[in-house]
Design a protein around this motif. Sequence first.
Motif, PDB file in Angstrom:
ATOM      1  N   LEU A  47       0.822  -1.205   0.000  1.00 16.74           N
ATOM      2  CA  LEU A  47       0.000   0.000   0.000  1.00 16.74           C
ATOM      3  C   LEU A  47       0.862   1.263   0.000  1.00 16.74           C
ATOM      4  N   LEU A  48       1.988   1.229   0.704  1.00 16.77           N
ATOM      5  CA  LEU A  48       2.890   2.381   0.687  1.00 16.77           C
ATOM      6  C   LEU A  48       3.453   2.600  -0.718  1.00 16.77           C
ATOM      7  N   LEU A  49       3.785   1.508  -1.388  1.00 18.43           N
ATOM      8  CA  LEU A  49       4.266   1.596  -2.767  1.00 18.43           C
ATOM      9  C   LEU A  49       3.196   2.185  -3.680  1.00 18.43           C
ATOM     10  N   LEU A  71      10.845   3.835  -3.421  1.00 21.02           N
ATOM     11  CA  LEU A  71      12.077   3.047  -3.438  1.00 21.02           C
ATOM     12  C   LEU A  71      12.171   2.094  -2.248  1.00 21.02           C
ATOM     13  N   ILE A  72      11.860   2.595  -1.041  1.00 21.07           N
ATOM     14  CA  ILE A  72      12.029   1.775   0.166  1.00 21.07           C
ATOM     15  C   ILE A  72      11.092   0.559   0.166  1.00 21.07           C
ATOM     16  N   PRO A  73       9.783   0.729  -0.094  1.00 21.05           N
ATOM     17  CA  PRO A  73       8.926  -0.466  -0.096  1.00 21.05           C
ATOM     18  C   PRO A  73       9.330  -1.489  -1.152  1.00 21.05           C
ATOM     19  N   MET A  74       9.750  -1.042  -2.338  1.00 18.76           N
ATOM     20  CA  MET A  74      10.176  -2.007  -3.354  1.00 18.76           C
ATOM     21  C   MET A  74      11.454  -2.714  -2.928  1.00 18.76           C
ATOM     22  N   TYR A  75      12.352  -1.997  -2.274  1.00 22.08           N
ATOM     23  CA  TYR A  75      13.578  -2.623  -1.765  1.00 22.08           C
ATOM     24  C   TYR A  75      13.236  -3.768  -0.804  1.00 22.08           C
ATOM     25  N   ARG A 105      21.295  -9.116  -3.118  1.00 25.66           N
ATOM     26  CA  ARG A 105      22.129  -8.420  -4.097  1.00 25.66           C
ATOM     27  C   ARG A 105      21.253  -7.595  -5.041  1.00 25.66           C
ATOM     28  N   ALA A 106      20.155  -8.189  -5.508  1.00 26.55           N
ATOM     29  CA  ALA A 106      19.269  -7.488  -6.440  1.00 26.55           C
ATOM     30  C   ALA A 106      18.644  -6.264  -5.778  1.00 26.55           C
ATOM     31  N   ALA A 107      18.248  -6.407  -4.507  1.00 28.59           N
ATOM     32  CA  ALA A 107      17.628  -5.282  -3.807  1.00 28.59           C
ATOM     33  C   ALA A 107      18.623  -4.149  -3.609  1.00 28.59           C
TER      34      ALA A 107
END
Length: 528
Positions: free
Chosen positions: A131-133, A157-161, A174-176
């Motif tokens: 929801l934040l994203l 950026l943070i929620p997707m990370y 590594r991807a994050a």
Amino acid sequence: MNHTALQYLLAAVVVLPLLGSVAALLPAPPGLKGRDPDQAVLRHGVTVTGAVLAAAVALAVGFDHGRPGTMQAQTDISWIPALDIRIHLGVDGVSLPLLVLTALLTFLCAIYSYKNMPSGGSAKGFVSLLLLLEGGTLASFAVLDLMLFFLAFEMTLIPMYFLINRWGGAERERAAWRFILYTLLGSVVMLLGLLLVGVKGGTFDMVALATDNGSGLSHTTQLIAALAIIAGLAVKAPMWPLHSWLPDAHTAAPTVGSVLLAGVLLKMGTYGLVRIVLPMVPEGAHTFAPYLAAFAVVGIIYGSLACLALARSGAGGDLKRLIAYSSVGHMGFVLLGIATLTPTGVNGALFANIAHGLITGLLFFLVGALKDRSGTTDLDQLSGAGGAALYGRAPRLGGLLAFGAVASLGLPGLAGFWGEMLAMFGAFEPADGLSRPAYLTYMALAAFGTLLTAAYMLIVVRRVCMGDHPVEPGAEHGAARPALADVHGYEIAAWSPLVALTVLAGLWPAALLGLTDPAVQQLLAGGN
């Protein structure tokens, strides 16, 4: 619908996901706990995203379609007077389709996750981050202040990370980290450009700056600002060679993370180019347009060749990674359309944005379902005598994968066709002052890229969907392998809207182009 009602609807679209994100972390009220706490919070995610989608659809219905070039549903409240930063919201024909697409894809992800939540962390954290994203993405498309745009841009950026790092697959850490480092670096560069435009232009208001059309900025200021903003947004787009974070992020992300990353987050970069660069620093945009077009075309060819290499038998290619690389090529068409600086090209770019969100969102859903059933996305394991053979073992799933593939390769009559064609039409006759021979070369290379796209997509369909039914070791003579589970009910609910809209947009492109064209004409003319 009157102006006040539209204001409230747009405010609800932006604020509801943020309130829902906080509420997801709270204990469920008595009577709403369901069978267990996880079910309650997942149901909360479906409810909030459904309410946001309903508000977005109501906003689209109440939108004055006779004036799509005019900014509507505006709310303008002073926030930080000392810096002249305002809470300024509004929507026009450019941002409205992206708002609806974001609300739709997030709702479909919530439905999918209700029955098939990825493992790795708590349901509360997952729904709150989802929801934040959504809130950050919707705010990026709705705000009309440069500083608010930057803050909303960063909010995603943070929620997707964490979605990648906590709920992802192999190599997720590594991807994050690559995702966050690349995009943060791009954001810092973009911020410098935004500050330069706002300080030198005397305001951070995006409507006022677009109306001024760069008249208050010197040529040098426009060049520096355009270079910084384009570089920052190109990371998010993603433009070759700043794309290398994308395949890793897609491959490691959970299914819904890949859907939102491809379907929504990539659009923030190209939206920023249309909303900020073209109208606010037109001289800088004109100077760098040929270079942007060149990088876009390289991305089209590079992405297609990478996909062909992954699709090759024996290459050990990953199907999820292949679709990620296909996004580099498809977004290259978006960037090429923008770089033509013509209404035809920019309209094609905006159409291709929406088409890519629908089609690639569907493809990532399908690949996620295929991985759940077979345990792998390795193309060599999904192919051949021991492969998935979807047409025989799960025919509806195979049919949907074939549909997504032909839509992605730009089959006429489906959504993927119009955006790419209009982008190439724009390159055929670029804006005044741009080298037509150079753009004709770009157009020819882009057209060659469509042939490569058709090649790798058809190879994928042949390898994954076709095949025989060999006897399993130890099975009775003549007994075929057991069928894979075909499409479930919740999957039909999550995927059907994407299929229907892909067909609708392909058969009735005027519905979308009628919204975007007047707004694009307005932006390119400096609000006049």
